[in-house]
Scaffold this motif. Structure first.
Motif, short mmCIF file in Angstrom:
data_model
loop_
_atom_site.label_atom_id
_atom_site.label_comp_id
_atom_site.label_asym_id
_atom_site.label_seq_id
_atom_site.Cartn_x
_atom_site.Cartn_y
_atom_site.Cartn_z
N VAL A 185 39.47 92.91 -0.86
CA VAL A 185 39.17 93.08 0.56
C VAL A 185 39.88 94.34 1.03
O VAL A 185 41.02 94.60 0.66
CB VAL A 185 39.65 91.85 1.38
N VAL A 186 39.16 95.14 1.82
CA VAL A 186 39.79 96.28 2.48
C VAL A 186 39.65 96.04 3.97
O VAL A 186 38.52 95.89 4.46
CB VAL A 186 39.10 97.62 2.10
N ALA A 187 40.77 95.95 4.68
CA ALA A 187 40.71 95.62 6.10
C ALA A 187 41.43 96.66 6.92
O ALA A 187 42.61 96.96 6.68
CB ALA A 187 41.35 94.25 6.34
N ILE A 188 40.71 97.23 7.89
CA ILE A 188 41.33 98.22 8.76
C ILE A 188 40.95 97.93 10.20
O ILE A 188 39.77 97.76 10.53
CB ILE A 188 40.91 99.67 8.39
N GLY A 189 41.96 97.85 11.05
CA GLY A 189 41.72 97.56 12.45
C GLY A 189 43.03 97.30 13.15
O GLY A 189 44.09 97.70 12.65
N PRO A 190 43.00 96.61 14.28
CA PRO A 190 44.25 96.28 14.98
C PRO A 190 45.20 95.52 14.04
O PRO A 190 44.73 94.79 13.15
CB PRO A 190 43.80 95.38 16.13
N VAL A 191 46.49 95.70 14.24
CA VAL A 191 47.48 95.10 13.34
C VAL A 191 47.28 93.58 13.26
O VAL A 191 47.33 92.98 12.18
CB VAL A 191 48.91 95.42 13.80
N ILE A 192 47.01 92.98 14.42
CA ILE A 192 46.86 91.54 14.47
C ILE A 192 45.67 91.09 13.60
O ILE A 192 45.71 90.04 12.94
CB ILE A 192 46.70 91.08 15.95
N MET A 193 44.62 91.91 13.56
CA MET A 193 43.47 91.59 12.73
C MET A 193 43.82 91.70 11.24
O MET A 193 43.49 90.82 10.44
CB MET A 193 42.31 92.54 13.05
N MET A 194 44.52 92.78 10.89
CA MET A 194 44.88 92.96 9.47
C MET A 194 45.81 91.84 9.01
O MET A 194 45.73 91.38 7.87
CB MET A 194 45.53 94.33 9.27
N LYS A 195 46.66 91.39 9.93
CA LYS A 195 47.56 90.28 9.61
C LYS A 195 46.75 89.00 9.36
O LYS A 195 46.96 88.29 8.36
CB LYS A 195 48.55 90.07 10.75
N ALA A 196 45.81 88.74 10.25
CA ALA A 196 45.01 87.51 10.13
C ALA A 196 44.18 87.52 8.85
O ALA A 196 44.09 86.51 8.13
CB ALA A 196 44.11 87.37 11.35
N SER A 198 44.89 89.16 6.10
CA SER A 198 45.80 89.00 4.95
C SER A 198 46.24 87.55 4.78
O SER A 198 46.35 87.06 3.65
CB SER A 198 47.02 89.90 5.12
N ASP A 199 46.49 86.88 5.91
CA ASP A 199 46.89 85.47 5.83
C ASP A 199 45.77 84.63 5.21
O ASP A 199 46.02 83.71 4.42
CB ASP A 199 47.22 84.94 7.23
N LEU A 200 44.55 84.99 5.58
CA LEU A 200 43.39 84.23 5.10
C LEU A 200 43.15 84.42 3.59
O LEU A 200 42.84 83.48 2.87
CB LEU A 200 42.16 84.71 5.89
N THR A 201 43.31 85.63 3.12
CA THR A 201 43.02 85.91 1.71
C THR A 201 44.18 85.55 0.79
O THR A 201 43.99 85.41 -0.41
CB THR A 201 42.67 87.40 1.50
N ARG A 202 45.37 85.42 1.38
CA ARG A 202 46.55 85.13 0.57
C ARG A 202 46.38 83.81 -0.19
O ARG A 202 46.66 83.72 -1.38
CB ARG A 202 47.79 85.09 1.46
N GLU A 203 45.84 82.83 0.53
CA GLU A 203 45.68 81.50 -0.08
C GLU A 203 44.81 81.55 -1.32
O GLU A 203 45.02 80.80 -2.27
CB GLU A 203 45.03 80.54 0.93
N ARG A 204 43.80 82.41 -1.28
CA ARG A 204 42.87 82.50 -2.42
C ARG A 204 43.23 83.63 -3.39
O ARG A 204 42.45 83.95 -4.29
CB ARG A 204 41.43 82.68 -1.92
N HIS A 205 44.38 84.25 -3.13
CA HIS A 205 44.84 85.34 -4.01
C HIS A 205 43.82 86.46 -4.14
O HIS A 205 43.58 86.97 -5.24
CB HIS A 205 45.24 84.82 -5.39
#
Lengths: 280, 479
Positions: A185-196, A198-205
Motif C-alpha cells: 500500500v502507498v498512502a499519501i494524504g493528511p497525517v491522520i489518514m496515513m495513520k489510519a 497504517s493501523d488498518l494494514t498493520r494487522e494484515r502485515h
C-alpha cells in the motif's frame, strides 16, 4: 528565476502551477519534492512534485491556499516568477514489481501519489487506487489517476461522489470483505489518514509506505527540523525520506510537530491579509 | 619621501606601546540587539596598534596563518598610513579579510606565535583587529574592483558557497579561470550566511565580500543541490567542467540520542541559527520565519556554535539563556573571546552536567530536562578527561527550549551520488592532505566535508591548497 508557465484553478483555493525548472524536470522521480520561496523574504516551503515534462522543462505542483506564502503564490499568474525552486529533494519512492499495489491519495495527497501510481503501473503492477476528498468538487486529478490505475475507487466525506466516507473505509472493505490479496500500500494524504491506513494494514502485515511532510528549512539534511520518529529512531524526512514504513512511524509526534508554529502562521496570515485588503 | 613613512626601527620603543582593544557595544545594550559587538579601530588606533609590531626577522605569524598572509608587511603599510595598500597586501593571499578579521581564532594562530606575545607583560600584536580594519577601510574608501588580466579556457565547478568554496572560487578566478559556484541554499555564504550570527559577522559585510567575487566574474548558481539537481559526474562529463571542488561543509546535525529529543522546542544548533541568520527570524516585520521565545533556553555543547546559539537566544528575548556542558570549563572548545563576550552579556555556564531525558506536555512541547551531574575521570581518546556520571545526582530544570550544539555528521548527498570517490569511516571525503585531491580524477574537496567540523579559516586554508593543485592539474593534465 522560475517562471510560472501554466496556472489553472482547480476550485476552492486550489491551484495547479506549471513551473519552468529545466534541471529539476529532467531529474525528478516519483516521490520527490521541491522547496520553493515565493518572494525573497519568504519562507521555504516543501511541496511534492505531481508531474514533470522533460520536453517542456516544467514541473507541476498543486497548492492549496492555507497561509501567507500560499496566498502570495495564489496571487501570481502565468508569466510571473518564483524567487526560488530547489530540487528534486528526498529519496524517490521505491518502484518495483510488487504485484497488487493499492495507491491511496487523500486531498492533496492525490497529487503526490499520482506519479507513483503511474510509475508502478508502467512497471506492470496491478494498481488499485483509492482517492478521497471532502466533496466531489475538491477531488483532484481523477482522470489522471484513472489512467494510472486498473481500478479506481472514490470516497467523499459528504457522499457527493463515490462511497460516502473516507478512503480508509474503502480500504477496509478491500481487505476484509473482498479479501483482496494486496502486496503493498502507498498512502499519501493528511497525517491522520496515513495513520489510519497504517493501523488498518498493520494487522494484515501489508507493507505500507507513507510520505511525510514535516516542517523543513534547507531540505538537504543540514538543519534537522524535519526529524521524525521511525521505529523510535530519529530520521530526517528530507534526506532519509520522505517515504517511510507507515507501521514504524510515530504519527502523533509528527502531528504535534506540524502544529508547533500554528499561532505564528495564523498571525502572519491575518496580518498579510489585512495589508493585502487595504491595498486592494 | 612620504611623510607617513614609519620611523626607524626601534623595538624597545615599540614594546612600550599598549595593545589597543577595540571598543565595543556595552554588554547591557548588546545582549538585546543583533548589532555587531566590537566597533572596530579608528585610523589613529590602527596606526598606534600597528606600531607595536617589531618586524621580526623571522615572522612566525606568517606560518601561524593557515593562508599565510604576509602579516608584517600589511601591518607596516597600516603604520605608514597606506590603508588601501594594506588591504591589497592581505588580499594577495586572502580573498575574505573582513570575514577572517572577525571570525578567525587568531589567539590560536598568528597571535599565538607572535614574538612579543611570548614575552611576559606584552600581549601579541592585535593582528585580527588590524586585518578587519584594513578590510573595512578598503570597503568604505577604496575601489575593490579586481581586474582579471588573462582569461584561461578552463572551467571549474565549486560545490558549496561557504568559506572553502569562496576561497577556491576567488583565487582561481583571479588566475583567469572560469569559475561557477553551485549553492544548495537560496544565498551563497555557507556557514557565514546561515551559521555565524549578525552580531559577529554582519551580513552586509558578507554581502560586500560576495559581491566582489561576483564583480570578478565568478558565476553563482543558487538552488543547485549537487548530487540531486546535477551530479558531480554530470558537471565533469556533460557540462564541460575541467575540475570540481567540493566544499559542502558541515553535514547533518548530531543529536544527543536521549528520550524526548523529538519534542517541539528542541532544535539542532543548525536549525536554530539558520532560522535566525539565513531566514532572519529576528526581523519579524520583514521576514516570515517563525521562532518561539520563552523564559529559559538551554544550549548543550561548548564550542563556538554553542556560544553563537546561546547569545542568539538571549538576543531573541529569552529571559535566561544558559550553557550546559558535560565536561569542565577547561575542556571547552569555544574561543575564549566568545565565552568572555557571552559571560559579559549575562549568560550562565554550568559545567559537568549531562542531559538524560527531555520532558514534554500534552502538546509535545518541551517543558523540562532531566540531567545528571558528572565528575572528571581518566582521559579518553581525545586526551581530555572523560566525564562520568555521579550516582543519584539527577535533577530536573524547567526549560522552554533547548539547542543541541554537539557537532555534525557528514552530509551524505554528494558522497552518495559520486561513484569512485572514497570516504572514511565517518563518511567524510578522503583527500590528499597536500593537494586536497580526492580519489576521483578531477575532483578535489576541502573544509568540513573532508575534515569534519572545524573552523572557517581552516576551510579557507584547505581551499588555498586546492587552488595550487587545481591550477597544476589544469596546466599539466597530470592527476
Amino acid at each position: 528565476m522560475y517562471e510560472i508557465v501554466v496556472k489553472k484553478s482547480l476550485g476552492e483555493g486550489v491551484n495547479l502551477y506549471g513551473i519552468y525548472a529545466p534541471d529539476i524536470a529532467s531529474k525528478v522521480l516519483p516521490g520527490q519534492f521541491v522547496i520553493l520561496r515565493v518572494s525573497d523574504k519568504g519562507e521555504r516551503v516543501p511541496i511534492t512534485v505531481a508531474n514533470a515534462d522533460k520536453k517542456e522543462k516544467t514541473i507541476t505542483i498543486m497548492v492549496q491556499t492555507l497561509g501567507k506564502t500560499t496566498h502570495m503564490l495564489s496571487e501570481l499568474n502565468k508569466g510571473d516568477s518564483l524567487s526560488d525552486v530547489v530540487g528534486p529533494l528526498g529519496v524517490p519512492t521505491e518502484i518495483e514489481k510488487f504485484g497488487t499495489v493499492v495507491c491511496i491519495g487523500g486531498g492533496f495527497g492525490i497529487a503526490a501519489v499520482y506519479p507513483i501510481a503511474k510509475a508502478l503501473r508502467d512497471l506492470g503492477n496491478n494498481v488499485i487506487s483509492i482517492i478521497g476528498a471532502r466533496s466531489k468538487n475538491l477531488l483532484l486529478m481523477e482522470n489522471e489517476m484513472r489512467s494510472a490505475s486498473s481500478e479506481i475507487l472514490i470516497a467523499t466525506n459528504d457522499g457527493s461522489y463515490g462511497t460516502k466516507g473516507i478512503v480508509t473505509d474503502v480500504l477496509r472493505r478491500l481487505i476484509y470483505e473482498d479479501n483482496l490479496p494486496i502486496n503493498r500500500v502507498v498512502a499519501i494524504g493528511p497525517v491522520i489518514m496515513m495513520k489510519a491506513v497504517s493501523d488498518l494494514t498493520r494487522e494484515r502485515h501489508i507493507k505500507t509506505m507513507v510520505s511525510l511532510n514535516p516542517i523543513m528549512i534547507d531540505g538537504t539534511g543540514m538543519c534537522g527540523a524535519c526529524r521524525v520518529l521511525v521505529d523510535n529512531k530519529i530520521k530526517f524526512a528530507c534526506v532519509d525520506g520522505p517515504d517511510f514504513d507507515g507501521h514504524l512511524v510515530d504519527f502523533d509526534n509528527l502531528m504535534s510537530r506540524l502544529k508547533f508554529y500554528k499561532e505564528e502562521e495564523k498571525a502572519s496570515y491575518e496580518c498579510h491579509m489585512k495589508e493585502h485588503h487595504n491595498k486592494v | 619621501m612620504d611623510k607617513n613613512e614609519s620611523k626607524p626601527f626601534d623595538a624597545k620603543e615599540r614594546l612600550k606601546i599598549k595593545r589597543h582593544e577595540m571598543s565595543s557595544q556595552p554588554s547591557e545594550e548588546r545582549r538585546r540587539n543583533f548589532k555587531e559587538v566590537p566597533y572596530g579601530y579608528s585610523p589613529e588606533e590602527a596606526v598606534e596598534e600597528a606600531k607595536r609590531c617589531i618586524r621580526c626577522k623571522k615572522p612566525y605569524c606568517i606560518e601561524g596563518c593557515p593562508v599565510n598572509i604576509n602579516i608584517p608587511a600589511f601591518i607596516k603599510l597600516i603604520e605608514d598610513g597606506d590603508f588601501l595598500g594594506a588591504a591589497k597586501k592581505i588580499k594577495e593571499t586572502n580573498s575574505l579579510p573582513a570575514i577572517c578579521g572577525r571570525v578567525c581564532p587568531q589567539e590560536d594562530q598568528c597571535e599565538k606565535v607572535c614574538i612579543i606575545g611570548k614575552r611576559k607583560d606584552t600581549p601579541s600584536v592585535a593582528i585580527g583587529n588590524l586585518e578587519r580594519f584594513a578590510a573595512d577601510y578598503e570597503a568604505e574608501h577604496g575601489n575593490v574592483h579586481i581586474e582579471i588580466k588573462t582569461e584561461k579556457d578552463k572551467k571549474i565547478a565549486v560545490v558549496g558557497g561557504g568559506p572553502a568554496g569562496l576561497t577556491v572560487a576567488g583565487d582561481l578566478r583571479k588566475m583567469g579561470y572560469s569559475v561557477s559556484i553551485f549553492e544548495a541554499l537560496h544565498q551563497i555564504g555557507g556557514v557565514l550566511m546561515y551559521g555565524i550570527p549578525e552580531f559577529r559577522l554582519p551580513k552586509d559585510i558578507l554581502m560586500r565580500e560576495l559581491n566582489v567575487l561576483k564583480d570578478m566574474g565568478v558565476k553563482v548558481f543558487t538552488n543547485a543541490v549537487i548530487g540531486k539537481t546535477i551530479t558531480v559526474d554530470e558537471l565533469l562529463e556533460e557540462r564541460g567542467y575541467d575540475a570540481v571542488f567540493i566544499g559542502t561543509g558541515a553535514g547533518t546535525p548530531k543529536f544527543l540520542n536521549i528520550p524526548g529529543e523529538e519534542l517541539n522546542g528542541i532544535y539542532s544548533s543548525n536549525e536554530f541559527l539558520t532560522r535566525v541568520n539565513l531566514m532572519r527570524a529576528y526581523d519579524k516585520s520583514e521576514y516570515d520565519t517563525p521562532i518561539k521565545i520563552g523564559k529559559m533556553l538551554v544550549v548543550f555543547g561548548a564550542g563556538n556554535t554553542a556560544m553563537d546559539s546561546v547569545r542568539t537566544g538571549l538576543r531573541l528575548g529569552y529571559d535566561d539563556a544558559r550553557v550546559f556542558y558535560r565536561r569542565s570549563r577547561k575542556e571547552m572548545t569555544a574561543r575564549l573571546e566568545e565565552v568572555h563576550h557571552a559571560e559579559e552579556e549575562g549568560i550562565k555556564f554550568e559545567f559537568l552536567i549531562n542531559p538524560v531525558r527531555f520532558i514534554g506536555n500534552e502538546s509535545q512541547n518541551v517543558t523540562a530536562v532531566e540531567c545528571l551531574r558528572m565528575e572528571l575521570g581518566d582521559p579518553d581518546e581525545s586526551g581530555r578527561r572523560k566525564p562520568v556520571p555521579i550516582k543519584g545526582s539527577e535533577f530536573t530544570i524547567s526549560i522552554d527550549a533547548a539547542v543541541i550544539a554537539i557537532g555534525t555528521n557528514a552530509n551524505p548527498i554528494v558522497p552518495n551520488s559520486t561513484p569512485g570517490m572514497d570516504l572514511n569511516k565517518w563518511g567524510h571525503i578522503i583527500v590528499d592532505e597536500n593537494t586536497e585531491k580526492t580519489t576521483k580524477k578531477g575532483v578535489f574537496a576541502g573544509g568540513d566535508i573532508s575534515t569534519g567540523a572545524a573552523t572557517v579559516i581552516l576551510a579557507m586554508g584547505a581551499g588555498k591548497k586546492a587552488v595550487v593543485a587545481i591550477n597544476e592539474y589544469l596546466e599539466t593534465g597530470i592527476w
